[in-house]
Enzyme design. Sequence first.
Site, short mmCIF file in Angstrom:
data_model
loop_
_atom_site.label_atom_id
_atom_site.label_comp_id
_atom_site.label_asym_id
_atom_site.label_seq_id
_atom_site.Cartn_x
_atom_site.Cartn_y
_atom_site.Cartn_z
CG ASP A 329 94.98 25.21 27.24
OD1 ASP A 329 94.51 24.29 27.95
OD2 ASP A 329 95.10 26.39 27.64
CD GLU A 330 98.29 28.77 27.00
OE1 GLU A 330 98.53 29.86 26.47
OE2 GLU A 330 97.66 28.68 28.05
C1 TNX Z 1 95.44 31.37 26.46
S1 TNX Z 1 93.14 30.05 25.16
C2 TNX Z 1 94.95 30.35 27.25
C3 TNX Z 1 94.43 30.65 28.58
C4 TNX Z 1 94.58 32.11 28.92
C5 TNX Z 1 94.21 32.93 27.70
C6 TNX Z 1 94.19 34.40 27.96
C7 TNX Z 1 93.79 28.87 25.84
C8 TNX Z 1 93.35 27.58 25.41
N1 TNX Z 1 94.74 29.08 26.79
O1 TNX Z 1 95.08 29.86 29.54
O2 TNX Z 1 93.75 32.41 29.97
O3 TNX Z 1 95.14 32.65 26.69
O4 TNX Z 1 93.68 35.08 26.85
#
Ligand code: TNX
Length: 514
Positions: A329-330
């Site tokens: 993710d991200e």
């Molecule tokens: C998004 S959910 C993220 C996390 C953060 C979260 C906080 C996801 C796959 N990545 O790195 O902790 O939001 O709500």
Amino acid sequence: MFRSFLMFSFIALQITVIALPPTELSGSGIIPKPVSIIAADGIFALTEKSNIFISGESAELMQIGKYLSQKLQPSTGFGLAVKTFEGKPASGDFILAISSEDTQLGNEGYQITITPKAVNLIANKPAGLFNGIQTIRQLFPAKIEMSTLQQGPWEIPAGIIRDYPEYPFRGVMLDVARHFFQVDDVKRYIDLMASYKMNVMHLHLSDDQGWRIEIKKWPKLTSIGGSTQVGGGKGGFYSQEQYSDIVKYAAERFIMIIPEIDMPGHTNAALASYPELNCNDKATELYTGTKVGFSSLCTSKEITYQFITDVFGELAALTPGPYLHIGGDESHVTKLEDYIPFVNKVQTIVASVGKQVIGWDEIALSTLKPNSFVQFWAKADNAIKGVKQGAKVIMSPAANAYLDMKYNSTTNLGLNWAGYIEVDKGYSWDPATLVPGIGKENILGIEAPLWSETITNMEELEYMVFPRLPGYAEIGWSSPAVRNWQDYKTRLGKQNERFKALQIDYYPSKLVQW
Ligand code: TNX
């Protein structure tokens, strides 16, 4: 005169404080809601003479019998013996039997027949017996959950309960990277989720702020990468022995552990521990803030893949379940043209250590292996890309299922980037209709993640997890045809006494009459 007045008020007081046990099996408080409940005449009473009979010599059945005995011991004071079944049960006995005749019950279903003489629990598999025991716990008065000796009677009205789950995968995720949680905390969470028949715990073991699992070939991951956490506290990590202890404790409760090593982003703790994992060969600084999306493994270096092979090799050896979670993710600072081949290579590495991949929905941008799973959290388009490639989806929609979202604007803990999740919002959605293009046939199950940027200890964890967790358990277990908020909120209100008996620090939502 004065004396008889005293006597009178004493009797009146007695009448008001003794809550009479129900005389008919309504199962009205049970969460998750069972498939069917049929009441019959009579009442079963647990006494100090009760036994637990198991069908056949089996270490696993013996262990399940002992689990039931131990659950009932502190509050009743009875030390129920677990015996192999021979002849007829006497009055007051439990019978736990495996029988493969009732295929509708599947791998996790059970049937409980309660008569004035016995509680007869049958299932095809041990997991079904374990689930049936969770129902039996809820059929007794709530004080059965207390850790100190209580006054009986310990009665259950007669009847038959048949039950089996909607989805095979009903999970929670705990982020032990942003703030570290000790082994005993994880075990308490496991016990609490097990009582609502959830069967998966996903551990988010690494992130920018911390690396939490010992890897023998890369010891600095924990000595450096595990040394801090959000806010600058001392962090921590699980030794391989401690991790195995968690895995075993979970398995005894029919819960699978899924370990996650998030990559290529969310990797600052690793990048700070080993300079060679960075494209410029320079270690980064440890990070104790809460920003996301700024770190990446160097996708063009061979050593990166050696690192991943070593880490997943050791984790695979410690993890009996079929899955390794690769995050994904991200990864905002990894170019898409680097991200896609990276995820493809990591899928091959995971296959080479004998496991299947789960990744956050972004991994569907790559070419998924036939047995990879996509965890939907943010982008429906990504999840649909996964479904089009034939992948099954784990439903963790942030706006409905994130346990770190605040309940409302006055909640001190948690975040609100995906909105507020009051207890009704957390409950009132159906995984199979939430996203057009993702139907029940595409879904493995549901998972409710708790990210721990703002969650520092067990009390805070419990406040965010309860009372939403029983709702996620019910979404995973009970058919949408029998679920509705009005009925659920009455049952949830009745869990109040159980939460108190288990000393759970829950959020007393105004929407529920506690
Ligand atoms: C998004 S959910 C993220 C996390 C953060 C979260 C906080 C996801 C796959 N990545 O790195 O902790 O939001 O709500």
